[in-house]
Scaffold this active site. Structure first.
Site, mmCIF file in Angstrom:
data_model
loop_
_atom_site.group_PDB
_atom_site.id
_atom_site.type_symbol
_atom_site.label_atom_id
_atom_site.label_comp_id
_atom_site.label_asym_id
_atom_site.label_seq_id
_atom_site.Cartn_x
_atom_site.Cartn_y
_atom_site.Cartn_z
ATOM 1 N N THR A 340 0.826 -1.167 0.000
ATOM 2 C CA THR A 340 0.000 0.000 0.000
ATOM 3 C C THR A 340 0.875 1.236 0.000
ATOM 4 O O THR A 340 2.022 1.173 0.387
ATOM 5 C CB THR A 340 -0.850 -0.061 1.277
ATOM 6 O OG1 THR A 340 -1.474 -1.314 1.330
ATOM 7 C CG2 THR A 340 -1.839 1.036 1.376
ATOM 8 N N THR A 358 -3.369 0.705 -3.206
ATOM 9 C CA THR A 358 -2.597 -0.512 -2.950
ATOM 10 C C THR A 358 -2.686 -1.536 -4.065
ATOM 11 O O THR A 358 -3.631 -1.552 -4.849
ATOM 12 C CB THR A 358 -3.092 -1.155 -1.639
ATOM 13 O OG1 THR A 358 -2.245 -2.248 -1.295
ATOM 14 C CG2 THR A 358 -4.522 -1.637 -1.762
ATOM 15 N N LEU A 359 -1.676 -2.401 -4.112
ATOM 16 C CA LEU A 359 -1.721 -3.668 -4.838
ATOM 17 C C LEU A 359 -1.810 -4.829 -3.857
ATOM 18 O O LEU A 359 -1.820 -5.980 -4.240
ATOM 19 C CB LEU A 359 -0.468 -3.836 -5.699
ATOM 20 C CG LEU A 359 -0.344 -2.925 -6.930
ATOM 21 C CD1 LEU A 359 1.048 -3.030 -7.528
ATOM 22 C CD2 LEU A 359 -1.399 -3.269 -7.973
ATOM 23 N N ASP A 382 -7.020 -10.761 0.799
ATOM 24 C CA ASP A 382 -7.616 -10.015 1.909
ATOM 25 C C ASP A 382 -8.993 -10.535 2.299
ATOM 26 O O ASP A 382 -9.561 -10.101 3.295
ATOM 27 C CB ASP A 382 -7.710 -8.522 1.566
ATOM 28 C CG ASP A 382 -6.451 -7.770 1.953
ATOM 29 O OD1 ASP A 382 -5.558 -8.387 2.555
ATOM 30 O OD2 ASP A 382 -6.353 -6.569 1.647
ATOM 31 N N SER A 411 -10.403 -4.335 4.269
ATOM 32 C CA SER A 411 -9.129 -3.629 4.204
ATOM 33 C C SER A 411 -8.824 -2.967 5.539
ATOM 34 O O SER A 411 -9.723 -2.707 6.347
ATOM 35 C CB SER A 411 -9.183 -2.558 3.109
ATOM 36 O OG SER A 411 -8.027 -1.734 3.137
ATOM 37 N N SER A 412 -7.532 -2.688 5.759
ATOM 38 C CA SER A 412 -7.102 -1.896 6.910
ATOM 39 C C SER A 412 -6.759 -0.458 6.526
ATOM 40 O O SER A 412 -6.362 0.332 7.392
ATOM 41 C CB SER A 412 -5.866 -2.546 7.562
ATOM 42 O OG SER A 412 -6.174 -3.807 8.096
ATOM 43 N N GLY A 432 1.096 -0.388 4.933
ATOM 44 C CA GLY A 432 1.592 -1.345 5.900
ATOM 45 C C GLY A 432 0.642 -2.459 6.280
ATOM 46 O O GLY A 432 0.752 -3.027 7.369
ATOM 47 N N GLY A 433 -0.329 -2.798 5.419
ATOM 48 C CA GLY A 433 -1.207 -3.918 5.714
ATOM 49 C C GLY A 433 -1.929 -3.748 7.029
ATOM 50 O O GLY A 433 -2.515 -2.691 7.312
#
Length: 530
Positions: A340, A358-359, A382, A411-412, A432-433
């Site tokens: 991201t 993001t990818l 995800d 998602s975060s 950062g996920g």
């Protein structure tokens, strides 16, 4: 001011502002520039979220998150015995969701942009066609991923033209330049129809993927109502489901507001312990209650109920850690009668935009669309590919986030704008996920509770807890020996975050109206303003 993950992208955005463009124009230009110069996360083959606050104080949220293809089904990554097939949801063609980035940029520009579309895409076309010098970090990433590129690509992408990349080498992406030209000249149709759609469809057939031309034609971004929360003097404006970031961030800030973190000090034993315990409980809620609100009734009002949020800290002890095995999700009250990179922008008129795109993992599913030159995402990872099975970030989930056709994965990402006493105060977000939420949370606390500058708040060491696995990730030196020992004595297990935690981009509005940018030293990030 523009703050992004790459100095060339920040410079592109700043130039658009100088030419009279607004924050939305700059965001569109930065998005496409990042797709060229920051290919591990900047993208046109992925998706994202944005929060927009106009100068009159009105706020908007755009969801251009990827969607599951029509042929997707809940057990698509399991074998005949019901076990997860390693890497199938993470690498290769089957890991990709239907991209949303181009449609998202078109939609936000049509509604709020000022300069012509072609002028905003053109800088990215030039960067791709003429080439740009690689930074040391970007050269290393390309070299590190080479084996996966060889394994998962059906045609040799331009990344392969050189065996070993070095800092200062020029990377030209001619296939990507031609794709960007189609987007520049045809808008949405330049990606979701015609030549680009043909190339993507052919790539899927070669790699046995399931995204079709019909999936591309059907994709649409969605305007949503931002989630908001009042925490002391701050009004938090962030992303609703399918992002978990906005609700989780408001929960964390609401819990923290009842404790004297400013008196306890930055990253001391009591403040770190409290924040870890709050994160443990909020991530337990995330695993149970969050998903795509178009498919699952996310109890948004209940999760944002102040009494409910504070009730989650029952059982909290200031003297010892809580076992994650003893922490479960709560039961929110029923609603009355959802790799991201991030960039933050504030324009001269006071419009502000916070964008996270993001990818998923670095370079997505590692597949470059043959002849089109862009990387595809691996966002299907995800989803909860099996209840209770952790994804690549260690996050677990359940029915709310199960795979379904045309569904958006959880998602975060947490693009956020803060107001203070009704005025624009901060624009912030991170990559950062699963660590995005805690990164943004700590940055806000660093500024509002500990008096850090914007740059200081972003540069400061970070730690992270996400309920399961039951340990605290900590950057080197973030907690220090004394705090680390104190937390260990309380029962916390601390593990080193070898590659750092998150990368953030923030802008703080100072009392005199000046803007202070914070660019993350963990990457090549840069602030550009005038």
């Amino acid at each position: 001011m523009v703050v992004s993950a790459h100095p060339l992208a920040s410079a592109v955005g700043a130039e658009i502002l100088r030419r009279g463009g607004n924050a939305v124009d700059a965001a569109v230009a930065v998005q496409f520039a990042l797709a060229v110069v920051y290919p591990d996360a900047g993208n046109i083959g992925g998706g994202g979220f944005l929060i927009l606050r106009l100068k009159d104080g009105t706020t908007h949220a755009l969801d251009y998150r990827e969607k599951a293809p029509a042929a997707a089904h809940r057990d698509m990554y399991l074998n005949g015995q019901g076990e997860v097939i390693e890497d199938l949801s993470y690498k290769g063609h089957l890991a990709a969701g239907v991209p949303g980035t181009v449609d998202g940029m078109v939609q936000v520009h049509e509604k709020y942009g000022r300069l012509p579309w072609s002028e905003l895409v053109q800088p990215a076309v030039v960067l791709a066609a003429t080439g740009f010098p690689l930074t040391k970090k970007e050269a290393k990433k390309l070299n590190d991923q080479r084996q996966d590129f060889v394994q998962y690509n059906t045609q040799s992408p331009e990344f392969f033209f050189q065996d070993h990349w070095r800092e200062g080498d020029t990377l030209r992406l001619t296939d990507l330049a031609r794709t960007l030209e189609r987007i520049r000249d045809q808008g949405r149709a330049g990606f979701y129809e015609g030549r680009t759609a043909d190339l993507l469809s052919a790539e899927m057939k070669r790699g046995r993927g399931i995204i079709t031309k019909a999936d591309l034609a059907a994709y649409r971004s969605v305007w949503r109502t931002p989630v908001t929360g009042q925490v002391g003097p701050l009004r938090v404006i962030s992303m609703p489901p399918p992002s978990s970031g906005g609700i989780a961030l408001i929960q964390l800030l609401t819990i923290s507001e009842k404790y004297p973190l400013n008196a306890w000090g930055w990253n001391t034993v009591p403040s770190s312990h409290l924040m870890i315990e709050a994160e443990r409980r909020v991530y337990a809620d995330r695993a149970e209650h969050f998903g795509d609100a178009d498919f699952y009734e996310v109890p948004v009002k209940g999760l944002l109920d102040t009494a409910y949020i504070r009730s989650r800290m029952r059982g909290y002890s200031p003297t010892k850690a809580t076992s994650s095995q003893k922490v479960s999700s709560g039961t929110p009250p029923l609603p009355e009668g959802p790799h991201t990179t991030h960039y933050s922008i504030v324009d001269a008129q006071g419009n502000a935009i916070s964008v996270t795109t993001t990818l998923n993992s670095s370079f997505g599913n590692k597949v470059v669309v043959g002849g089109a030159g862009f990387l595809l995402n691996n966002e299907m990872d995800d989803f909860s590919i099996k209840p209770g099975f952790p994804n690549s970030y260690g996050l677990v989930g359940g029915e709310a986030n199960a795979i379904a056709p045309a569904k958006r994965m959880l998602s975060s990402m947490s693009p956020t704008i803060l107001e203070k006493n009704g005025q624009l105060f901060m624009v912030v977000g991170a990559m950062g996920g699963s660590t995005i939420i805690t990164t943004v949370y700590q940055i806000i606390q660093n500024v509002t509770k500990h008096g850090h500058t914007m740059q200081g708040a972003i540069s400061a060491g970070r730690f992270h807890h996400q309920w399961k696995p039951n340990w605290v990730l900590s950057e080197w030196g973030a907690l220090g020996f004394g705090t680390g020992l104190g937390l260990w004595l309380k029962g916390h297990k601390i593990a080193p975050a070898i590659h750092g935690i998150g990368r953030a981009a923030g802008i703080l509005v100072l009392p005199d109206g000046r803007l202070e940018g914070g660019a993350d030293p963990r990457g090549d990030d840069a602030a550009a303003g005038f």
